[in-house]
Design a protein around this motif. Sequence first.
Motif, PDB file in Angstrom:
ATOM      1  N   GLY A   1       0.810  -1.206   0.000  1.00 58.88           N
ATOM      2  CA  GLY A   1       0.000   0.000   0.000  1.00 58.88           C
ATOM      3  C   GLY A   1       0.846   1.258   0.000  1.00 58.88           C
ATOM      4  O   GLY A   1       2.078   1.212   0.031  1.00 58.88           O
ATOM      5  N   ALA A   2       0.144   2.379  -0.042  1.00 57.94           N
ATOM      6  CA  ALA A   2       0.777   3.695  -0.013  1.00 57.94           C
ATOM      7  C   ALA A   2      -0.193   4.676   0.619  1.00 57.94           C
ATOM      8  O   ALA A   2      -1.407   4.459   0.611  1.00 57.94           O
ATOM      9  CB  ALA A   2       1.144   4.142  -1.427  1.00 57.94           C
ATOM     10  N   ASP A   3       0.362   5.765   1.186  1.00 57.16           N
ATOM     11  CA  ASP A   3      -0.515   6.795   1.746  1.00 57.16           C
ATOM     12  C   ASP A   3      -0.172   8.161   1.159  1.00 57.16           C
ATOM     13  O   ASP A   3       0.855   8.327   0.492  1.00 57.16           O
ATOM     14  CB  ASP A   3      -0.478   6.796   3.285  1.00 57.16           C
ATOM     15  CG  ASP A   3       0.853   7.187   3.882  1.00 57.16           C
ATOM     16  OD1 ASP A   3       1.533   8.092   3.346  1.00 57.16           O
ATOM     17  OD2 ASP A   3       1.222   6.604   4.913  1.00 57.16           O
ATOM     18  N   VAL A   4      -1.044   9.135   1.398  1.00 56.55           N
ATOM     19  CA  VAL A   4      -0.882  10.460   0.801  1.00 56.55           C
ATOM     20  C   VAL A   4       0.318  11.215   1.362  1.00 56.55           C
ATOM     21  O   VAL A   4       0.765  12.184   0.752  1.00 56.55           O
ATOM     22  CB  VAL A   4      -2.163  11.320   0.936  1.00 56.55           C
ATOM     23  CG1 VAL A   4      -3.306  10.705   0.166  1.00 56.55           C
ATOM     24  CG2 VAL A   4      -2.524  11.553   2.377  1.00 56.55           C
ATOM     25  N   GLY A   5       0.861  10.776   2.478  1.00 62.12           N
ATOM     26  CA  GLY A   5       2.047  11.401   3.047  1.00 62.12           C
ATOM     27  C   GLY A   5       3.344  10.876   2.458  1.00 62.12           C
ATOM     28  O   GLY A   5       4.421  11.234   2.905  1.00 62.12           O
ATOM     29  N   GLY A   6       3.247  10.008   1.450  1.00 60.64           N
ATOM     30  CA  GLY A   6       4.430   9.454   0.813  1.00 60.64           C
ATOM     31  C   GLY A   6       4.879   8.127   1.393  1.00 60.64           C
ATOM     32  O   GLY A   6       5.834   7.532   0.913  1.00 60.64           O
ATOM     33  N   GLY A   7       4.200   7.646   2.423  1.00 56.20           N
ATOM     34  CA  GLY A   7       4.566   6.375   3.034  1.00 56.20           C
ATOM     35  C   GLY A   7       4.239   5.202   2.132  1.00 56.20           C
ATOM     36  O   GLY A   7       3.262   5.224   1.392  1.00 56.20           O
ATOM     37  N   ARG A   8       5.082   4.177   2.225  1.00 65.69           N
ATOM     38  CA  ARG A   8       4.862   2.943   1.468  1.00 65.69           C
ATOM     39  C   ARG A   8       4.841   1.774   2.444  1.00 65.69           C
ATOM     40  O   ARG A   8       5.556   1.776   3.436  1.00 65.69           O
ATOM     41  CB  ARG A   8       5.956   2.745   0.430  1.00 65.69           C
ATOM     42  CG  ARG A   8       5.925   3.826  -0.620  1.00 65.69           C
ATOM     43  CD  ARG A   8       6.857   3.474  -1.770  1.00 65.69           C
ATOM     44  NE  ARG A   8       6.818   4.521  -2.760  1.00 65.69           N
ATOM     45  CZ  ARG A   8       6.081   4.477  -3.865  1.00 65.69           C
ATOM     46  NH1 ARG A   8       5.332   3.441  -4.115  1.00 65.69           N
ATOM     47  NH2 ARG A   8       6.097   5.474  -4.718  1.00 65.69           N
ATOM     48  N   TYR A   9       4.011   0.789   2.121  1.00 60.88           N
ATOM     49  CA  TYR A   9       3.805  -0.369   2.988  1.00 60.88           C
ATOM     50  C   TYR A   9       4.027  -1.630   2.180  1.00 60.88           C
ATOM     51  O   TYR A   9       3.546  -1.747   1.053  1.00 60.88           O
ATOM     52  CB  TYR A   9       2.366  -0.366   3.524  1.00 60.88           C
ATOM     53  CG  TYR A   9       1.993   0.920   4.233  1.00 60.88           C
ATOM     54  CD1 TYR A   9       2.024   0.992   5.615  1.00 60.88           C
ATOM     55  CD2 TYR A   9       1.621   2.058   3.521  1.00 60.88           C
ATOM     56  CE1 TYR A   9       1.680   2.168   6.278  1.00 60.88           C
ATOM     57  CE2 TYR A   9       1.287   3.233   4.169  1.00 60.88           C
ATOM     58  CZ  TYR A   9       1.323   3.284   5.544  1.00 60.88           C
ATOM     59  OH  TYR A   9       0.996   4.446   6.201  1.00 60.88           O
TER      60      TYR A   9
END
Length: 120
Positions: A37-45
């Motif tokens: 996954g990914a989030d709007v803050g640039g984080g990746r999972y």
Amino acid sequence: MDSSKHTPVDGFYTAYFSGVAGTSFGMFVFKEGVVVGADVGGGRYDGEFALTADGTHVEAKIRFTLPVGNQSITGMSAEAEPISIEVPLRLPIEFNRNDVHRIETPLGPINAKFDKMRGA
């Protein structure tokens, strides 16, 4: 974790996060033991998941990576180098029923709410 079989968790999810320093939104895919996954803050999972032996919970080990120049909702900043941590996760099998789940991370606690958009 066994990634060789389809689970009832498999699908595409939106996730809403809150922490002491803000809120975020992410997208995740759970499929055959893999979660990304990914989030709007640039984080990746990126990680793996499995059902518990009794089938009542999902257990996952997810690597969260925050690129340089971004700040997490726990308040930590990736200033000189990316932040990369492993987050253990244990959720009820029906974690997408609009329940808010507290997740303890090495950077601090967050609250998360998941919504399953469709099966995989």
